[in-house]
Design a protein around this motif. Structure first.
Motif, PDB file in Angstrom:
ATOM      1  N   GLY A   1       0.788  -1.223   0.000  1.00  0.00           N
ATOM      2  CA  GLY A   1       0.000   0.000   0.000  1.00  0.00           C
ATOM      3  C   GLY A   1       0.817   1.268   0.000  1.00  0.00           C
ATOM      4  N   GLY A   2       1.886   1.315   0.791  1.00  0.00           N
ATOM      5  CA  GLY A   2       2.688   2.532   0.873  1.00  0.00           C
ATOM      6  C   GLY A   2       3.372   2.858  -0.433  1.00  0.00           C
ATOM      7  N   ILE A   3       3.930   1.840  -1.081  1.00  0.00           N
ATOM      8  CA  ILE A   3       4.612   2.046  -2.360  1.00  0.00           C
ATOM      9  C   ILE A   3       3.598   2.452  -3.425  1.00  0.00           C
ATOM     10  CG2 ILE A   3       5.935   0.911  -4.178  1.00  0.00           C
ATOM     11  CD1 ILE A   3       7.141  -0.874  -1.999  1.00  0.00           C
ATOM     12  N   ALA A   4       2.440   1.797  -3.418  1.00  0.00           N
ATOM     13  CA  ALA A   4       1.413   2.119  -4.407  1.00  0.00           C
ATOM     14  C   ALA A   4       0.914   3.548  -4.225  1.00  0.00           C
ATOM     15  CB  ALA A   4       0.253   1.135  -4.306  1.00  0.00           C
ATOM     16  N   GLY A   5       0.715   3.947  -2.971  1.00  0.00           N
ATOM     17  CA  GLY A   5       0.240   5.305  -2.712  1.00  0.00           C
ATOM     18  C   GLY A   5       1.241   6.354  -3.146  1.00  0.00           C
ATOM     19  N   ALA A   6       2.524   6.109  -2.864  1.00  0.00           N
ATOM     20  CA  ALA A   6       3.561   7.071  -3.245  1.00  0.00           C
ATOM     21  C   ALA A   6       3.685   7.165  -4.759  1.00  0.00           C
ATOM     22  CB  ALA A   6       4.899   6.669  -2.629  1.00  0.00           C
ATOM     23  N   ALA A   7       3.697   6.041  -5.446  1.00  0.00           N
ATOM     24  CA  ALA A   7       3.823   6.048  -6.901  1.00  0.00           C
ATOM     25  C   ALA A   7       2.593   6.686  -7.545  1.00  0.00           C
ATOM     26  CB  ALA A   7       4.015   4.632  -7.429  1.00  0.00           C
ATOM     27  N   ALA A   8       1.416   6.421  -7.000  1.00  0.00           N
ATOM     28  CA  ALA A   8       0.202   7.029  -7.548  1.00  0.00           C
ATOM     29  C   ALA A   8       0.213   8.537  -7.334  1.00  0.00           C
ATOM     30  CB  ALA A   8      -1.029   6.410  -6.904  1.00  0.00           C
ATOM     31  N   GLY A   9       0.720   8.981  -6.190  1.00  0.00           N
ATOM     32  CA  GLY A   9       0.813  10.417  -5.929  1.00  0.00           C
ATOM     33  C   GLY A   9       1.753  11.103  -6.905  1.00  0.00           C
ATOM     34  N   ILE A  10       2.899  10.492  -7.160  1.00  0.00           N
ATOM     35  CA  ILE A  10       3.856  11.052  -8.121  1.00  0.00           C
ATOM     36  C   ILE A  10       3.239  11.068  -9.516  1.00  0.00           C
ATOM     37  CG2 ILE A  10       6.092  10.678  -9.242  1.00  0.00           C
ATOM     38  CD1 ILE A  10       7.046   9.525  -6.540  1.00  0.00           C
ATOM     39  N   ALA A  11       2.543  10.003  -9.888  1.00  0.00           N
ATOM     40  CA  ALA A  11       1.908   9.942 -11.210  1.00  0.00           C
ATOM     41  C   ALA A  11       0.861  11.041 -11.364  1.00  0.00           C
ATOM     42  CB  ALA A  11       1.278   8.571 -11.421  1.00  0.00           C
ATOM     43  N   LYS A  12       0.086  11.301 -10.323  1.00  0.00           N
ATOM     44  CA  LYS A  12      -0.926  12.364 -10.389  1.00  0.00           C
ATOM     45  C   LYS A  12      -0.279  13.728 -10.568  1.00  0.00           C
ATOM     46  CE  LYS A  12      -4.415  10.102  -7.569  1.00  0.00           C
ATOM     47  NZ  LYS A  12      -5.125  10.129  -6.289  1.00  0.00           N
ATOM     48  N   ILE A  13       0.791  13.978  -9.808  1.00  0.00           N
ATOM     49  CA  ILE A  13       1.470  15.272  -9.901  1.00  0.00           C
ATOM     50  C   ILE A  13       2.066  15.463 -11.289  1.00  0.00           C
ATOM     51  CG2 ILE A  13       3.466  16.592  -9.070  1.00  0.00           C
ATOM     52  CD1 ILE A  13       2.885  15.346  -6.292  1.00  0.00           C
ATOM     53  N   LEU A  14       2.747  14.438 -11.809  1.00  0.00           N
ATOM     54  CA  LEU A  14       3.333  14.548 -13.141  1.00  0.00           C
ATOM     55  C   LEU A  14       2.268  14.708 -14.212  1.00  0.00           C
ATOM     56  CD1 LEU A  14       6.209  11.931 -12.943  1.00  0.00           C
ATOM     57  CD2 LEU A  14       6.415  14.410 -13.001  1.00  0.00           C
ATOM     58  N   PHE A  15       1.135  14.034 -14.044  1.00  0.00           N
ATOM     59  CA  PHE A  15       0.056  14.179 -15.014  1.00  0.00           C
ATOM     60  C   PHE A  15      -0.483  15.610 -15.019  1.00  0.00           C
ATOM     61  CE2 PHE A  15      -4.473  14.101 -16.072  1.00  0.00           C
ATOM     62  CZ  PHE A  15      -4.384  13.642 -17.373  1.00  0.00           C
ATOM     63  N   LEU A  16      -0.661  16.191 -13.844  1.00  0.00           N
ATOM     64  CA  LEU A  16      -1.161  17.565 -13.772  1.00  0.00           C
ATOM     65  C   LEU A  16      -0.163  18.553 -14.374  1.00  0.00           C
ATOM     66  CD1 LEU A  16      -2.857  17.594 -10.262  1.00  0.00           C
ATOM     67  CD2 LEU A  16      -3.955  17.622 -12.506  1.00  0.00           C
ATOM     68  N   VAL A  17       1.121  18.344 -14.112  1.00  0.00           N
ATOM     69  CA  VAL A  17       2.138  19.218 -14.693  1.00  0.00           C
ATOM     70  C   VAL A  17       2.108  19.098 -16.212  1.00  0.00           C
ATOM     71  CG1 VAL A  17       4.636  19.551 -14.916  1.00  0.00           C
ATOM     72  CG2 VAL A  17       3.623  19.249 -12.658  1.00  0.00           C
ATOM     73  N   PHE A  18       2.024  17.866 -16.726  1.00  0.00           N
ATOM     74  CA  PHE A  18       1.962  17.654 -18.167  1.00  0.00           C
ATOM     75  C   PHE A  18       0.733  18.330 -18.762  1.00  0.00           C
ATOM     76  CE2 PHE A  18       0.093  15.132 -21.598  1.00  0.00           C
ATOM     77  CZ  PHE A  18       1.069  15.304 -22.569  1.00  0.00           C
ATOM     78  N   LEU A  19      -0.399  18.214 -18.085  1.00  0.00           N
ATOM     79  CA  LEU A  19      -1.629  18.805 -18.583  1.00  0.00           C
ATOM     80  C   LEU A  19      -1.530  20.329 -18.651  1.00  0.00           C
ATOM     81  CD1 LEU A  19      -4.465  18.001 -19.512  1.00  0.00           C
ATOM     82  CD2 LEU A  19      -5.218  18.311 -17.153  1.00  0.00           C
ATOM     83  N   VAL A  20      -0.971  20.945 -17.629  1.00  0.00           N
ATOM     84  CA  VAL A  20      -0.805  22.405 -17.615  1.00  0.00           C
ATOM     85  C   VAL A  20       0.136  22.845 -18.738  1.00  0.00           C
ATOM     86  CG1 VAL A  20       0.165  24.319 -16.286  1.00  0.00           C
ATOM     87  CG2 VAL A  20      -1.371  22.696 -15.181  1.00  0.00           C
ATOM     88  N   LEU A  21       1.252  22.134 -18.911  1.00  0.00           N
ATOM     89  CA  LEU A  21       2.187  22.491 -19.975  1.00  0.00           C
ATOM     90  C   LEU A  21       1.561  22.296 -21.353  1.00  0.00           C
ATOM     91  CD1 LEU A  21       5.492  20.988 -18.570  1.00  0.00           C
ATOM     92  CD2 LEU A  21       4.852  23.401 -18.728  1.00  0.00           C
TER      93      LEU A  21
END
Length: 54
Positions: A21-41
């Motif tokens: 769970g901890g690894i999945a949560g951290a990786a999902a959080g990073i994926a969400k942040i990178l997706f939002l940055v990509f979307l804004v750019l």
């Protein structure tokens, strides 16, 4: 940038299947942040590309 978001999403899905769970949560959080940055750019590049040249 989108590549990193997809990679972290796959890592999160694999970790979730394996039950870490901890690894999945951290990786999902990073994926969400990178997706939002990509979307804004992406949106910014669309707006800047449609401006008439001065």
């Amino acid at each position: 940038m989108l590549h990193y978001a997809i990679v972290f999403l796959v890592i999160a899905l694999i970790a979730a299947v394996l039950g870490f769970g901890g690894i999945a949560g951290a990786a999902a959080g990073i994926a969400k942040i990178l997706f939002l940055v990509f979307l804004v750019l992406f949106i910014a590049s669309l707006i800047m590309g449609r401006r008439p040249r001065a």
